[in-house]
Design an enzyme around this catalytic site. Structure first.
Site, PDB file in Angstrom:
ATOM      1  N   GLY A  33      11.824  30.490  15.903  1.00  0.00           N
ATOM      2  CA  GLY A  33      12.556  31.341  14.968  1.00  0.00           C
ATOM      3  C   GLY A  33      11.954  31.318  13.592  1.00  0.00           C
ATOM      4  N   ASN A  34      12.692  31.834  12.633  1.00  0.00           N
ATOM      5  CA  ASN A  34      12.230  31.844  11.254  1.00  0.00           C
ATOM      6  C   ASN A  34      13.400  31.516  10.337  1.00  0.00           C
ATOM      7  OD1 ASN A  34      13.547  34.442  10.288  1.00  0.00           O
ATOM      8  ND2 ASN A  34      12.428  35.151  12.099  1.00  0.00           N
ATOM      9  N   ARG A  35      13.125  31.393   9.059  1.00  0.00           N
ATOM     10  CA  ARG A  35      14.136  30.883   8.129  1.00  0.00           C
ATOM     11  C   ARG A  35      14.967  31.980   7.464  1.00  0.00           C
ATOM     12  NH1 ARG A  35      10.920  27.648   4.053  1.00  0.00           N
ATOM     13  NH2 ARG A  35      12.965  27.525   3.065  1.00  0.00           N
ATOM     14  N   SER A  36      14.935  33.194   7.988  1.00  0.00           N
ATOM     15  CA  SER A  36      15.728  34.250   7.356  1.00  0.00           C
ATOM     16  C   SER A  36      17.224  33.961   7.498  1.00  0.00           C
ATOM     17  CB  SER A  36      15.407  35.601   7.994  1.00  0.00           C
ATOM     18  OG  SER A  36      16.241  36.579   7.437  1.00  0.00           O
ATOM     19  N   ALA A 105      13.927  39.714   9.853  1.00  0.00           N
ATOM     20  CA  ALA A 105      12.636  39.082  10.116  1.00  0.00           C
ATOM     21  C   ALA A 105      12.510  38.969  11.634  1.00  0.00           C
ATOM     22  CB  ALA A 105      12.586  37.707   9.462  1.00  0.00           C
TER      23      ALA A 105
END
Ligand code: CTP
Ligand code: CA
Length: 235
Positions: A33-36, A105
């Site tokens: 995943g990502n930090r959005s 994102a």
């Protein structure tokens, strides 16, 4: 009345927004995943409904406390996890949308074959994740756009200054979006923060908006550019 100075310049307009970040499963308990946080997309959704729009919000892994800001009449919310789910939600909204804002994102890659069971060290060795590229949701929406539909992309870049703008311009052209909001991110700026600097590029690559402030202020600055693009000043 504090509401007196709220613009109602999106009355009659349906705005579809994606927020958050997609997650791709590795096994039943892990993901890429990502930090959005989804705060910017949720702020766009809330600002749009406050300005009179009907809003269709696809929220990818947005914390409930963040999403609550968009739980108001006039906002329809679909919660999704993976990129495939986000693509389905946004394609489903597209037929009704006058404006599409891809603020989410999107995970660029997913795991080629998701493990049915939890990966365990008991299996021995260090696992290698084979990745495959996800489809570009924004480019797909542009390809199947309906007449007069305005499509807005977002680019979070770790570059600054001219390099930031050049990357944003290249990306806007590659995807065919009408407007592109470019913001600088880093280990501390952009993600998970409440302040933002958005530069908004128009269809010829020119800067059509530049806003710094809270995510709400950034959202309103973006929507100002959307309103200008929907209704070019008479000349
Ligand atoms: N986007 C999308 N689908 C993808 C990847 C990105 O719809 N598979 C959208 C994002 O929601 C955003 C815009 O495209 O509106 C730009 O995302 P970004 O990650 O900056 O672009 P990429 O083409 O993935 O470029 P990069 O390799 O720099 O990440
Ligand atoms: Ca990407």
């Amino acid at each position: 009345l504090a509401l007196l100075n709220v613009r109602r310049d999106l009355t009659g307009v349906t705005v579809s927004v994606s927020a958050g970040g997609t997650r791709e499963p590795i096994d039943p308990v892990r993901y890429l995943g990502n930090r959005s946080s989804g705060k910017q997309g949720v702020a766009v959704a809330r600002a749009a409904v406050d300005r009179g729009a009907t809003v269709l919000l696809a929220a990818a892994n947005v914390e409930q406390t963040v999403l609550d800001a968009a739980r108001v009449p006039g906002v329809e919310i679909v919660e999704v996890g993976s990129t495939a789910e986000l693509a389905e939600a946004m394609q489903g909204f597209a037929a009704r949308a006058d404006v599409i804002v891809m603020a989410a994102a999107v995970a660029d890659f997913r795991v080629a074959s998701v493990s049915d069971g939890k990966l365990t060290k008991e299996d021995g060795g260090i696992p290698t994740l084979q990745l495959t590229e996800n489809p570009d949701i924004l480019a797909g929406l542009v390809r199947s756009r309906s007449e007069g539909q305005l499509i807005v992309g977002f680019a979070a870049e770790t570059a600054a200054g001219e390099e930031l703008l050049e990357r944003g311009r290249r990306k806007r052209v590659r995807k065919g979006a009408d407007l592109f909001a470019v913001n600088e991110v880093g280990w501390t700026a952009g993600f998970e923060t409440s302040d933002n600097h958005l530069v908004i590029l128009g269809s010829d690559g020119a800067i059509v908006g530049d806003v710094t402030g809270s995510k709400r202020e950034a959202a309103d600055g973006l929507l100002d550019a959307v309103v200008r693009a929907l209704r070019p000043p008479a000349r």
